[in-house]
Each structure stands twice: as C-alpha cells, then as structure tokens.
Design a protein around this motif. Structure first.
Motif, mmCIF file in Angstrom:
data_model
loop_
_atom_site.group_PDB
_atom_site.id
_atom_site.type_symbol
_atom_site.label_atom_id
_atom_site.label_comp_id
_atom_site.label_asym_id
_atom_site.label_seq_id
_atom_site.Cartn_x
_atom_site.Cartn_y
_atom_site.Cartn_z
ATOM 1 N N ALA A 1 0.870 -1.114 -0.064
ATOM 2 C CA ALA A 1 0.105 -0.139 -0.081
ATOM 3 C C ALA A 1 0.857 1.319 0.007
ATOM 4 N N TYR A 2 2.065 1.235 0.856
ATOM 5 C CA TYR A 2 2.830 2.508 0.637
ATOM 6 C C TYR A 2 3.456 2.751 -0.601
ATOM 7 N N THR A 3 4.208 1.638 -1.127
ATOM 8 C CA THR A 3 4.661 1.763 -2.331
ATOM 9 C C THR A 3 3.510 2.315 -3.592
ATOM 10 N N ARG A 4 2.403 2.034 -3.314
ATOM 11 C CA ARG A 4 1.343 2.697 -4.326
ATOM 12 C C ARG A 4 0.948 4.055 -3.901
ATOM 13 N N GLY A 5 1.363 4.527 -2.703
ATOM 14 C CA GLY A 5 1.074 5.838 -2.497
ATOM 15 C C GLY A 5 0.331 6.183 -1.236
ATOM 16 N N VAL A 6 -0.134 5.161 -0.367
ATOM 17 C CA VAL A 6 -0.829 5.325 0.843
ATOM 18 C C VAL A 6 0.095 5.822 1.997
ATOM 19 N N ASP A 7 -0.466 6.986 2.776
ATOM 20 C CA ASP A 7 0.171 7.232 3.854
ATOM 21 C C ASP A 7 -0.367 6.615 4.983
ATOM 22 N N LEU A 8 0.977 6.010 5.781
ATOM 23 C CA LEU A 8 0.599 5.166 6.745
ATOM 24 C C LEU A 8 1.223 5.698 8.085
ATOM 25 N N LEU A 9 0.861 5.441 9.199
ATOM 26 C CA LEU A 9 1.443 5.931 10.457
ATOM 27 C C LEU A 9 1.009 4.762 11.628
ATOM 28 N N ASN A 10 2.120 4.135 12.334
ATOM 29 C CA ASN A 10 1.840 3.419 13.242
ATOM 30 C C ASN A 10 1.962 4.436 14.613
ATOM 31 N N TYR A 11 1.507 4.095 15.730
ATOM 32 C CA TYR A 11 1.628 4.677 17.068
ATOM 33 C C TYR A 11 0.957 6.290 16.828
ATOM 34 N N ALA A 12 -0.130 6.274 16.190
ATOM 35 C CA ALA A 12 -0.952 7.360 15.878
ATOM 36 C C ALA A 12 -2.283 7.139 16.648
#
Length: 546
Positions: free
Chosen positions: A182-193
């Motif tokens: 998903a990240y390589t496709r363009g999703v912004d991801l945040l853990n510990y949020a």
C-alpha cells in the motif's frame, strides 16, 4: 526522501495537516491495510493511522493459518466456505513467501465428532466449494496410514483420517507486506497514532480525525471525505468517539495458543482434532517447535495485552493429553504463549464457538463506516466490499474510482510468476546471496525464505549497517531493513511482528535483545531515558508470553 521508516514518518507528520484525503482508515491490522491497498489502487488518496504497531492486535495473534474454513461447513455456512476457500488461494498466489501449503490430518475416532463417511463427503464438498486445486484435494487415509503420518496420535478407537491442505502463514508479516505494498502505491501510513476524536462538517458528517502521535504526544487534525473504522476488537471504542449505532455490538472471544519445543512435542504432521467438549484444536509443527490452540472464551479484559490465564493453558494441555496420550507435557514445558481477541458480531443465545465469523459493515448517522467481524483469510474480499461502498458514495460527489485489482496484485516480496517458483528461488539464490552479502548460506536461505523477492533490498544494507554492536551481520541486515523499510520503531516491533522470534525463538531474543536495542538507539538517536523505556517495554512483552 519519502520512505517507510522513522524518518519517513517524521516527514509525513510534518505535512499531514495540509493534506486532504479521500479516505482515512483507522486501524492497521490486516483489514485496515487491506482496505488501504484497495483504495489507493482505485485512485483514492488514502491515509491509515494505527494506535499501536501495524498488526499489533488480532492480526499477529491468530492461529497463523490462511484457511478455508472447514469448521464453517459443519455450521452450514456454505457461502463463507466458498468465499474464504477461494480467497485462500488468492493470498497464496500473491504472497507465497508468507503463505505455505500445509497438509492437515483430521483423525476420525469411534464416537468422535467426525464420522468416516461424513468426513469424506464433507471434505469433498469443501474441495468443490473452495475450488481446491487437483493436487491438493482431500484424501482419506486408513488407520495405519494415519499413524504412519503421525505416530503420536491416540490409537484407541482410531478408525481413519481425512487429509487435506490448509495454508500456514506468518500473520504479522502478511499484514506488514500488505502495508508495504500500500505504501509503495502511495498510501500514507502511521503507526503509533491514536485517534481521540472526530471533526464534523456543517451537516454533522464526520470529516476528519484528531489523533495523537503516541511517541511525541503531539496532536494533529487531518481531514478526509470518508472515514473507516477497521480497528477489530476496538471498533466500539472508536464508535464511542462518534455516535452509538443501535442494535449492533461485538462479542469478544479470546483465543490462546501455546508453544512447546519439538524435543518435548516431536510432532511430524499438522493435526486438526476434536476435543472432549466438541471443540476443534490445531497442533502445528513450525521451525523446531509445536504450537497448539486455540481456546474460545468470552473476554472482558485488557484488549491491548489480553491476559493468558492458568486455566487457558490447562485447557490446551488437557487437549494435548487427550489426543497425544504418550506425551508427558506440563506447564514448565510451555516456552511461550499468545492470546488474541476475535471481534465477533454478537448473536443472542450463541456461545463463542457458535457465533458466525462473517463480517458486517455498519454505518453511523455521521457517515462513519465500521467494518466488524471477518477473518484473516477473507481480508482482501472484505476490503474490496468496503471500497466498493465508498466508491459508490463518492460517485455521487463527482469522484470516480477504477475497479479493484487486488485479486491479481502481487504483495511486497511475493513477485513470483507462479507460487511454485518460491522454493526454487530460495534454492538457486542462497549461495549467491551469501557470497555477495558476507553472511552464511544458512542465514541467506532464511532471509530468502522470509523476504522473498525483497531479499536484495535487505542485503543491500551490508555496506551500510552500523559497526558499533556485536550483532551478527544477518541480524543487522534484517534489523536495519525493518527500521528503514518496514517502519519498525521499537524493539518489540522487530522481535514480535517483524521476526516472530518472541513467540518461536525466545532464547535467541534473550541472547540478542540488548544488542538490538543498542543498535536501534544509535540509529534512531534515543536518549538514555528512551532507551530504558524500550528495554522495559520489551521485557514486559516477554514476561507476558511466558
């Protein structure tokens, strides 16, 4: 430079309040990451926020099987068997490095839950519904053939056995690979949020989320057109920040597994067996260990770190003694254990084992979309269904989506033309990877098996790893990769969800944990207090699984 790392996370936090998303997903387990991947590949600008690490909840605490749901056939959930059976094959095809065929033995006993002919018919129907490949279709074994497969089985009243294929997985790594894709496709991801409240537009519709960065404790407001609650056991907590949905509630069912060394429990063959109380339990060999589970009891305690009781362990030990009476296994033989919470849709009058594992979508009057229930195996189809719904809503606002492509989308590390190419890939490349990176052929084989076609991305750090610790190079490579390309932010992230070692190789963890923490402290510039906090957290996690 944007990267799926601590530095990339800081870059995202620096710009996030200026972004406006089509979709904001709350929850970084397999369901949330699956939805994120489906959304981004259909043209929707997407953000995912997770209050812990990715896969830290149920998605790292399952039986670690992508399975077709044979037990649901017994409950006449024919549609579910057909759907998850077919999805099982999709997961295998797109991620063969984290999904492996596992022949399962289903022993049949006189006066047991399963009869010889009903089992044969049931497995045949299962093969048909699940679209099982010809070479993986069920076989019926005689008593003698069954005992040759697994001599430790109880011999008294044994009549025969069914023999069929399930798929073993590393649930946390599967989730991480979906997140990376998903990240390589363009999703912004945040853990510990952690999401703490919602923003609403003038029509009372949810239009954004307030979340706190758990690491810095700084708050952020981010806006989005559609908000999805995919938080598993926590969906009602998130709904509590919005508007209550009448007539809908969860039933939390706890499932516990225990791990025993192969010297004490030398299981040759995965076994799926019924217990005296008519439940089904798995015993599965894995890397020199045997793990057994699961329990199924209603749970009302801490969802972040579910309690494993003495009674939970005793139940599984009694199940082992019932099916493998020659073994002498007791409490001190348990090396580790884990507990996961199944977020089931409450059905009045039904107990934990009777409640359907089917997923449901709930929508509040504010437009918050909640996906609840469901199984690991069906994550991709659930994601497609939710995204279809979002696309239909956005269409009315003038935003068009493309069709879902995830059915045939290779996951990060799984870029093989055919799943069968995976084993040949390991065999052919082990020697070259060892020579190029300076690690042993055994370590090269392990890295190839775990990271698949991402192996070159792991070993390219050979010239960049830090020299300040005594860690073996192979550990430095996987640790550096976890930090730089898998957003591992804590030692627990690495030892529990990036490697699975806390559950299946606790001696290795105890041997190297302080060196790993030192390495992370140098790379991520932790203070003495921060370093001690991470030491304490990891030791607490280790204590909980013992």
């Amino acid at each position: 430079m944007k990267s799926f790392s601590f530095n990339g996370r800081q870059e995202l936090l620096g710009r996030i309040e200026n972004e406006h998303y089509d979709v904001i997903i709350i929850g970084g387990g397999i369901t949330g990451t699956g939805i994120a991947l489906d959304c981004i590949t259909r043209g929707l600008k997407t953000l995912l926020v997770e209050m812990q690490d990715f896969a830290a909840g149920t998605s790292s605490r399952s039986t670690k099987l992508v399975h077709g749901g044979l037990r649901y056939l017994k409950q006449f959930e024919v549609g579910m068997v057909a759907e998850v059976g077919k999805e099982r094959e999709v997961v295998y095809r797109n991620a063969p490095h984290v999904t492996h065929p596992e022949w399962m033995l289903l022993p049949i006993y006189r006066k047991g839950t399963f009869g010889k002919y009903s089992t044969s018919l049931g497995l045949k129907v299962y093969d048909f519904l699940a679209g099982v490949k010809r070479d993986e279709r069920r076989k019926m074994l005689s008593r003698e053939e069954c005992l040759r497969k697994e001599p430790l089985l109880k011999k008294k009243d044994l009549l025969a056995a069914g023999y069929y294929v399930e798929y073993r997985t590393d649930d946390a790594r599967l989730t991480i690979e979906v997140a990376k894709t998903a990240y390589t496709r363009g999703v912004d991801l945040l853990n510990y949020a952690k999401v703490e409240s919602f923003e609403y537009d003038m029509n009372g519709k949810a239009s954004g989320v307030y979340f706190k960065d758990v690491l810095s404790e700084k708050g952020y407001l981010v806006l989005g057109k559609k908000i999805i609650n995919a938080t598993g056991p926590w969906v009602e907590d998130v709904i509590g920040h919005d508007r209550k949905i009448e007539g809908k509630s969860l039933f939390h069912s706890k499932g516990v597994h225990i791990v025993i060394d192969g010297s004490k429990f030398p299981l040759r063959q995965a076994v799926y067996f019924d217990t005296p109380d008519d439940r089904m339990v798995f015993a599965i060999p894995r890397n020199g260990k045997t793990y057994v589970g699961t329990t199924d009891t209603e749970y009302h305690g801490d969802l972040v770190n579910p309690e494993i009781t003495v009674e939970d362990k005793q139940y599984i030990l009694k199940s082992i003694a019932f099916m493998f009476p020659e073994l002498q296994i007791d409490m001190q033989d348990i090396e580790s254990a884990w507990a996961g919470i199944r977020p089931l849709i409450r059905q009045e009058g039904k107990g934990p084992s009777e409640i359907s594992r089917k997923d449901e979508i709930w929508t509040s009057e504010t437009g918050l979309i909640t996906i609840a229930g469901g199984k690991l195996t069906g994550y991709r189809k659930m994601a497609e269904t939710v995204t279809d719904m979002i696309c239909e809503q956005l269409k009315q606002e003038g935003k068009t989506c493309t069709k879902s492509i995830t059915k045939n989308l290779k996951l990060s590390g799984g870029d093989f033309k055919n799943p069968e190419d995976y084993n040949q890939f390991i065999h052919e490349r082990a020697q070259a990877v060892a020579a190029q990176s300076g690690i042993s052929q055994r370590d090269a084989t392990s890295i190839l098996a775990t990271y698949g076609t991402n192996t070159d991305s792991v070993t390219r750090y050979a010239g960049q790893v830090l020299q300040e610790t005594n860690l073996p190079l192979a550990i430095k490579l996987t640790l550096h990769y976890a930090i730089e390309e898998e957003m591992a932010l804590t030692p627990a992230d690495y030892f529990i969800r990036r490697t699975g070692a806390v559950l299946f190789d606790i001696d290795w963890v105890n041997k190297w944990k302080y060196e790993v923490i030192t390495y992370m402290a140098i790379l991520m510039k932790w203070s003495i207090d921060e370093t001690q906090m991470h030491i304490d957290e990891l030791n607490q996690r280790i204590e909980e699984i013992l």
